[in-house]
Design a protein around this motif. Structure first.
Motif, short mmCIF file in Angstrom:
data_model
loop_
_atom_site.label_atom_id
_atom_site.label_comp_id
_atom_site.label_asym_id
_atom_site.label_seq_id
_atom_site.Cartn_x
_atom_site.Cartn_y
_atom_site.Cartn_z
N SER A 63 50.90 26.21 25.88
CA SER A 63 50.99 27.56 26.43
C SER A 63 52.09 28.37 25.75
O SER A 63 51.90 29.56 25.45
CB SER A 63 51.26 27.47 27.94
N TRP A 66 50.81 29.43 22.32
CA TRP A 66 49.88 30.55 22.38
C TRP A 66 50.61 31.85 22.69
O TRP A 66 50.25 32.91 22.16
CB TRP A 66 48.81 30.29 23.43
N ARG A 67 51.62 31.79 23.55
CA ARG A 67 52.40 32.99 23.83
C ARG A 67 53.10 33.50 22.58
O ARG A 67 53.17 34.72 22.35
CB ARG A 67 53.42 32.71 24.93
N VAL A 69 52.05 33.05 19.49
CA VAL A 69 51.03 33.60 18.59
C VAL A 69 50.62 35.01 19.04
O VAL A 69 50.51 35.93 18.23
CB VAL A 69 49.80 32.66 18.55
N VAL A 70 50.40 35.18 20.35
CA VAL A 70 50.00 36.49 20.87
C VAL A 70 51.12 37.51 20.67
O VAL A 70 50.86 38.65 20.25
CB VAL A 70 49.64 36.36 22.36
#
Length: 420
Positions: A63, A66-67, A69-70
């Protein structure tokens, strides 16, 4: 016999214990169960309390990844360009439409909101083109570079505003061939006044021929209308326009096949082939800033947001014309093309000032070619499907203007090539 078995069992247990202490295969088995990487440490009871169960143990780490990357993608796409300060004008246009319904303000705010979206659409297309190669990348740049005009034209067709569609597409061609190309040559000449700039002859010749063919396709319905030689008044002109549009789309498909499959070398820019002195421009190699799937995601987001704002923009055109006393022809020929191509126009001028005249010609002439050979016939076919009588009769003055423009640009390019 029993003693021998006990001795063998004891030795095997000792060997297994030794291997377990020195990084045994048992350890690698446990690592493969809990970690996708070979260097990850074995899960201990203390780690289980920190990360949760063994099955969902790495969810917080994933998680967090992904945070990151975003966050990085949003920072690169949204916050890396100063022009994006205009993005809030898009939601503001929707809010003004709901609260006040003032067409002039909705039109102005929608125009300002579309400008950064069109620029970011081009940016995402360029990033995706770095993964697909120069040939398909050039096609993607040309296609999504004109996506804003096509989206606005489709919404205008749905509202029956055929004249606005014709004028906006005509304005896109004229602005690319006169304003953008002229500014690119002028600014490039100012920067490199001691140097002779060169460009790819094959690309200019093919695009000039396609533009002349497009002008012929627009000229025949206008001549048929103004000479009053129609067999069925109003119907023959529309039938000829639809037939010519199908022919032009077929020719454009053949041109794409020619560009993608059979003739790749003539479309490699001079900067990629090497300079006239035989030196390669290694410094011009670009690396993508976002991944391929991020590019596809942002392309989808920008296209959807442009579609939403285009609907508000088209709805406010007639009200803006009456409120601000501006002719619809001025809005269609001047305002809509400049807003839709503002970032693309600035890019063509900047490339000319960097001695990359091939890219400037690709933006200006290539975009005009695609609008004339694909955009206009595509709108005729879409209008045919919607039941709208969209034709190729752009009126006498507009058609003559386009014809003279194409002849002048083609002659200018031919003279430049003969000088070179």
């Amino acid at each position: 016999m029993d003693q021998n078995l006990q001795v063998v069992g004891t030795e095997s247990q000792l060997e297994m214990g030794t291997l377990a202490q020195n990084g045994s295969p048992l350890e690698f088995e446990e690592q493969s169960l809990f970690s996708p990487e070979s260097g990850t440490q074995k899960m201990q009871p203390g780690h289980i309390s920190e990360y949760g169960s063994a099955r969902g143990g790495f969810q917080p780490g994933v998680s967090k990844m992904w945070r990151n990357v975003v966050y990085k993608s949003i920072k690169t796409v949204i916050f890396s360009n100063k022009l994006n300060v205009l993005i809030p004008f898009g939601p503001l246009a929707i809010l003004v439409r709901i609260l006040t319904g003032h067409n002039g303000m909705v039109f102005l705010l929608s125009l300002l909101g579309i400008i950064p979206l069109a620029e970011r659409l081009g940016y995402a297309t360029e990033q995706l083109a770095l993964y697909t190669g120069p040939t398909i990348g050039g096609l993607l740049n040309a296609t999504f570079g004109n996506a804003t005009e096509l989206i606005i034209a489709i919404y205008a067709l749905r509202h029956g505003m055929i004249r606005v569609v014709q004028l906006s597409l005509l304005g896109s061609i004229l602005s690319n061939m006169l304003l953008v190309l002229g500014c690119a040559f002028f600014c490039g000449g100012l920067v490199f006044y001691r140097k002779e700039q060169v460009f790819n002859k094959a690309t200019a010749t093919v695009n000039s021929g396609l533009l002349l063919m497009a002008v012929m396709g627009l000229l025949f319905p206008a001549v048929l209308h103004y000479t009053h030689t129609e067999v069925h008044y109003g119907k023959s002109e529309l039938a000829l326009s639809r037939f010519s549009s199908c022919i032009m789309l077929g020719v454009y498909a053949a041109y794409l096949f020619f560009q993608l499959k059979t003739q790749k070398d003539p479309y490699i820019p001079l900067s990629e082939e090497g300079s006239l002195n035989g030196e390669n421009d290694i410094d011009d190699d670009e690396t993508p800033e976002i991944s391929k799937w991020e590019s596809v995601f942002w392309l989808s987001i920008m296209t959807a947001w442009i579609s939403i704002l285009s609907e508000y923009l088209v709805d406010a055109i007639e009200g803006t014309s009456h409120t601000w006393n501006i002719p619809i022809s001025f809005i269609g020929v001047i305002l809509l093309p400049i807003v839709g191509n503002a970032a693309e126009h600035a890019g063509a001028i900047m490339f000319a000032m960097k001695d990359k005249l091939d890219i400037s010609l690709g933006v200006a002439i290539g975009s005009s070619t695609q609008i004339s050979m694909f955009g206009i016939p595509f709108c005729v076919v879409i209008g045919w499907i919607m039941g709208q009588p969209m034709d190729l009769n752009f009126k006498l003055f507009e058609t003559a203007t386009l014809f003279i423009t194409v002849i002048v640009v083609a002659f200018f390019l031919q003279v430049s090539m003969s000088v070179i």
